[in-house]
Every structure is written in C-alpha cells, then in structure tokens.
Design an enzyme around this catalytic site. Structure first.
Site, PDB file in Angstrom:
ATOM      1  N   ARG A 145       0.844  -1.191   0.000  1.00  0.00           N
ATOM      2  CA  ARG A 145       0.000   0.000   0.000  1.00  0.00           C
ATOM      3  C   ARG A 145       0.885   1.249   0.000  1.00  0.00           C
ATOM      4  O   ARG A 145       2.020   1.218   0.481  1.00  0.00           O
ATOM      5  CB  ARG A 145      -0.903   0.014   1.239  1.00  0.00           C
ATOM      6  CG  ARG A 145      -1.794  -1.216   1.384  1.00  0.00           C
ATOM      7  CD  ARG A 145      -2.534  -1.188   2.717  1.00  0.00           C
ATOM      8  NE  ARG A 145      -3.418  -2.333   2.879  1.00  0.00           N
ATOM      9  CZ  ARG A 145      -3.055  -3.470   3.489  1.00  0.00           C
ATOM     10  NH1 ARG A 145      -1.832  -3.590   3.993  1.00  0.00           N
ATOM     11  NH2 ARG A 145      -3.912  -4.469   3.603  1.00  0.00           N
ATOM     12  N   LYS A 169      -1.692  -2.772   8.026  1.00  0.00           N
ATOM     13  CA  LYS A 169      -2.856  -2.411   8.832  1.00  0.00           C
ATOM     14  C   LYS A 169      -2.819  -3.157  10.162  1.00  0.00           C
ATOM     15  O   LYS A 169      -2.387  -4.296  10.238  1.00  0.00           O
ATOM     16  CB  LYS A 169      -4.144  -2.748   8.068  1.00  0.00           C
ATOM     17  CG  LYS A 169      -4.407  -1.823   6.881  1.00  0.00           C
ATOM     18  CD  LYS A 169      -5.763  -2.114   6.257  1.00  0.00           C
ATOM     19  CE  LYS A 169      -6.089  -1.121   5.144  1.00  0.00           C
ATOM     20  NZ  LYS A 169      -7.409  -1.369   4.539  1.00  0.00           N
ATOM     21  N   HIS A 238      -3.147   2.307  -5.686  1.00  0.00           N
ATOM     22  CA  HIS A 238      -3.872   1.053  -5.484  1.00  0.00           C
ATOM     23  C   HIS A 238      -4.067   0.299  -6.802  1.00  0.00           C
ATOM     24  O   HIS A 238      -4.253  -0.911  -6.791  1.00  0.00           O
ATOM     25  CB  HIS A 238      -5.216   1.321  -4.809  1.00  0.00           C
ATOM     26  CG  HIS A 238      -5.444   0.440  -3.621  1.00  0.00           C
ATOM     27  ND1 HIS A 238      -4.671   0.515  -2.471  1.00  0.00           N
ATOM     28  CD2 HIS A 238      -6.326  -0.569  -3.402  1.00  0.00           C
ATOM     29  CE1 HIS A 238      -5.092  -0.384  -1.600  1.00  0.00           C
ATOM     30  NE2 HIS A 238      -6.085  -1.061  -2.142  1.00  0.00           N
ATOM     31  N   ARG A 241      -1.299  -1.958  -6.983  1.00  0.00           N
ATOM     32  CA  ARG A 241      -1.541  -3.090  -6.072  1.00  0.00           C
ATOM     33  C   ARG A 241      -2.467  -4.107  -6.744  1.00  0.00           C
ATOM     34  O   ARG A 241      -2.249  -5.316  -6.670  1.00  0.00           O
ATOM     35  CB  ARG A 241      -2.141  -2.555  -4.773  1.00  0.00           C
ATOM     36  CG  ARG A 241      -2.348  -3.586  -3.670  1.00  0.00           C
ATOM     37  CD  ARG A 241      -2.656  -2.834  -2.379  1.00  0.00           C
ATOM     38  NE  ARG A 241      -3.303  -3.646  -1.369  1.00  0.00           N
ATOM     39  CZ  ARG A 241      -2.644  -4.400  -0.492  1.00  0.00           C
ATOM     40  NH1 ARG A 241      -1.335  -4.475  -0.534  1.00  0.00           N
ATOM     41  NH2 ARG A 241      -3.299  -5.078   0.431  1.00  0.00           N
ATOM     42  N   HIS A 264      -3.626  -9.298   3.558  1.00  0.00           N
ATOM     43  CA  HIS A 264      -5.060  -9.369   3.827  1.00  0.00           C
ATOM     44  C   HIS A 264      -5.332 -10.332   4.980  1.00  0.00           C
ATOM     45  O   HIS A 264      -4.769 -11.424   5.015  1.00  0.00           O
ATOM     46  CB  HIS A 264      -5.822  -9.856   2.590  1.00  0.00           C
ATOM     47  CG  HIS A 264      -5.942  -8.821   1.518  1.00  0.00           C
ATOM     48  ND1 HIS A 264      -6.212  -9.130   0.206  1.00  0.00           N
ATOM     49  CD2 HIS A 264      -5.837  -7.462   1.558  1.00  0.00           C
ATOM     50  CE1 HIS A 264      -6.254  -8.021  -0.510  1.00  0.00           C
ATOM     51  NE2 HIS A 264      -6.037  -7.002   0.291  1.00  0.00           N
ATOM     52  N   TYR A 273      -9.579 -10.267  -6.545  1.00  0.00           N
ATOM     53  CA  TYR A 273      -8.532 -10.202  -7.559  1.00  0.00           C
ATOM     54  C   TYR A 273      -8.523 -11.427  -8.468  1.00  0.00           C
ATOM     55  O   TYR A 273      -7.649 -11.557  -9.318  1.00  0.00           O
ATOM     56  CB  TYR A 273      -7.157 -10.071  -6.897  1.00  0.00           C
ATOM     57  CG  TYR A 273      -6.968  -8.786  -6.152  1.00  0.00           C
ATOM     58  CD1 TYR A 273      -6.775  -7.588  -6.828  1.00  0.00           C
ATOM     59  CD2 TYR A 273      -6.987  -8.760  -4.764  1.00  0.00           C
ATOM     60  CE1 TYR A 273      -6.607  -6.399  -6.140  1.00  0.00           C
ATOM     61  CE2 TYR A 273      -6.811  -7.581  -4.067  1.00  0.00           C
ATOM     62  CZ  TYR A 273      -6.625  -6.406  -4.765  1.00  0.00           C
ATOM     63  OH  TYR A 273      -6.457  -5.235  -4.083  1.00  0.00           O
TER      64      TYR A 273
END
Length: 298
Positions: A145, A169, A238, A241, A264, A273
């Site tokens: 990110r 995150k 993004h 990404r 994730h 994806y």
C-alpha cells in the site's frame, strides 16, 4: 464530540491498533452523525431505530456511494456496541438496520505491456527518474500500500533475502520479497540519488528536497509518469496493487500466497482479484476447451 465518543476512538487506537487513517474515518463519521443529531434536535442516548432509518435516508440524500454509507452505518453500530459495554441502559439503534449492499466492481489493473511502457518512461538515469523508478518498482514488485511505501526505512530493505519488511494495517509487520529489477532499482537509487546521501533520517523514499515523501507526493509522481507515457492513462497507487495481484494470479500463483503478500486478513478480500483479463480468459479457453479450435487452426 462527547467523552464517550472520544473514549471509543481511543479504544480503537490502543486496543485494536487502528491506523491513523482508519481512526480519522471513524472520527469523521461520528462528527457527521453529531451534526445530524443537532440538526434534527435528537439526543445520542435516546436515538432509536426509527431515527437510524431517517439517518440512513439522510446519508443517501447527500449522494454518497453505497460503500461510504455502509461504512458510516458500521461505524455507528460499532460505537453503540462499545457504549453498551459501559452502560446497560443503552440500546443499539443500528443493530437491526440492514446494511446497504456494496457496489460490486472489478479492480482496475494495467496490462503487462502498459507496465513496460511506464518503466520505459523512467529508464533514463536522471536524478528524478532514479527516485520515480524506485517508487514504481516497489509498488509493482511488492503490491504494498502507498501508506506502507512512505514509511519504509532504509534498514527495512534486506538485500540478502531480496525483500522488504513493511508495517501494514493493525500495525502488523510482514515481509514481502522483490525481484532482480526492483533490487537493482533500489541499489541505483541509494548509490546515486543525491538527496538520500545527505539527509538526516532513515526514510527510504524522499522528495527532491530530501524530505520523507508523503502519500500525496507519491500520487503526484505517478501522475507525472503517466503524463509522460503514451497510451497509458489514469493511475493511482492502489491500481498498481491491483496489477500486482492480478499478474500473479494470471501466472498461476495461488490465492493464499497472494493473500499473504498483500497482507489481507480475510481470504475473501483477496478473492476480488481472481478476475483475469479478457485476453487471459480467451487464452485459457482456447487451450482448455476441446472444441475451441478446429484441427487446422493454431
């Protein structure tokens, strides 16, 4: 905001390790909710299901996307759940409110030839291109990110293992490998980009003044690359990404591996994806279906 809301945000920060970006979104949602309460002469403690439905209509009247409305309702539901743990007299007015369905979309990505065109734009070894190329290489080679990119320190790069450690995150660290092109780009940047040789901090990606680059600065760099690249339009971090994940899956990478590389928590997040390009779909179809081609066709 009142003290309950401030305590709620502090709990998200301390106990759940929410990022500053996520906390800002929660704070904005609460501020907007408070404005509605004041406008309608309602009280936080006596807010009920009927009021929640009116608030949902109010959000839609502001022409917000369903994804934004869904997030705002989720914020308030979570806030009231927190408040209920402190006061047994509190009832969650949002618990029965049906979430608005999110729009389904296919993530946008670049085709491989478009990526090659972008890299060709920054191949000349000017000082600016050295920096721009390392940004492009890291985003595409690792799928990180932009918030992770701007916080990379020089010591996070492992040339022995050919990879980078990033803080994702929830303040979770993960190691992401990179390839030969990305490694060479980083080495050239560290050796020849003058601002990084004289700066007094450890951030890897800098602006031309030698300061740590911001997320906005990265977006500016990418937009500038696109302006100089024929046949390529619309870029954002993004999208790179998305491109990283799409190209890996198109080349046979399994979903679990891509999930780990992207950082994730849930596999369902990575599942978006699993789309492939029309060209890849046709290629697979022609090779796999018994009656896709006649015998004399190749």
């Amino acid at each position: 905001m009142n003290h309950i809301q401030e305590a709620f945000l502090n709990t998200l920060k301390v106990e759940r390790n929410f990022s500053e970006h996520t906390l800002k979104s929660y704070q904005d949602d609460l501020i907007q909710f408070n404005q509605f309460l004041e406008q309608e002469h309602l009280q936080l403690k006596t807010f009920e299901y009927r009021d929640a439905r009116n608030y949902l209509s109010y959000l839609y009247s502001n022409h917000l996307k369903r994804t934004s409305v869904s997030r705002k309702i989720s914020t308030l539901r979570t806030f009231y759940e927190y408040w209920m743990t402190l006061d047994e007299n509190i009832i969650n007015p949002f618990v029965q409110l049906v979430h608005p369905k999110k729009e389904k979309y296919l993530p946008q990505f670049f085709y491989e030839e478009e990526m090659e065109a972008l890299f060709k734009t920054v191949e000349e070894d000017t000082s600016k291109n050295l920096r721009d190329r390392v940004i492009l290489e890291l985003l595409y080679a690792t799928g990180i990110r932009v918030s992770e990119l701007v916080n990379i320190k020089k010591q996070d790069i492992d040339f022995y293992a050919n990879g980078v450690t990033v803080l994702g995150k929830g303040s979770k660290e993960r190691f992401v490998p990179f390839g030969a092109y990305c490694r060479q780009s980083i080495e050239n940047y560290l050796e020849h980009f003058k601002p990084i040789q004289s700066c007094n901090h450890d951030f890897l990606i800098l602006n031309m003044k030698g300061e740590a680059i911001t997320e906005r600065g990265v977006r500016y760099v990418l937009n500038d690359i696109v302006k100089r690249t024929a046949g390529v339009s619309e870029i954002h971090p993004h999208k790179l990404r998305h491109t990283f994940a799409t190209h890996l899956l198109n080349q046979g990478a399994d979903l679990r591996t891509v999930q780990s590389l992207l950082g994730h928590v849930n596999l369902s997040t990575t599942g978006k994806y699993t789309h492939v390009s029309n060209q890849q779909l046709r290629k697979v179809y022609l090779n796999a279906h018994p009656r896709a081609k006649k015998e004399n066709e190749t």
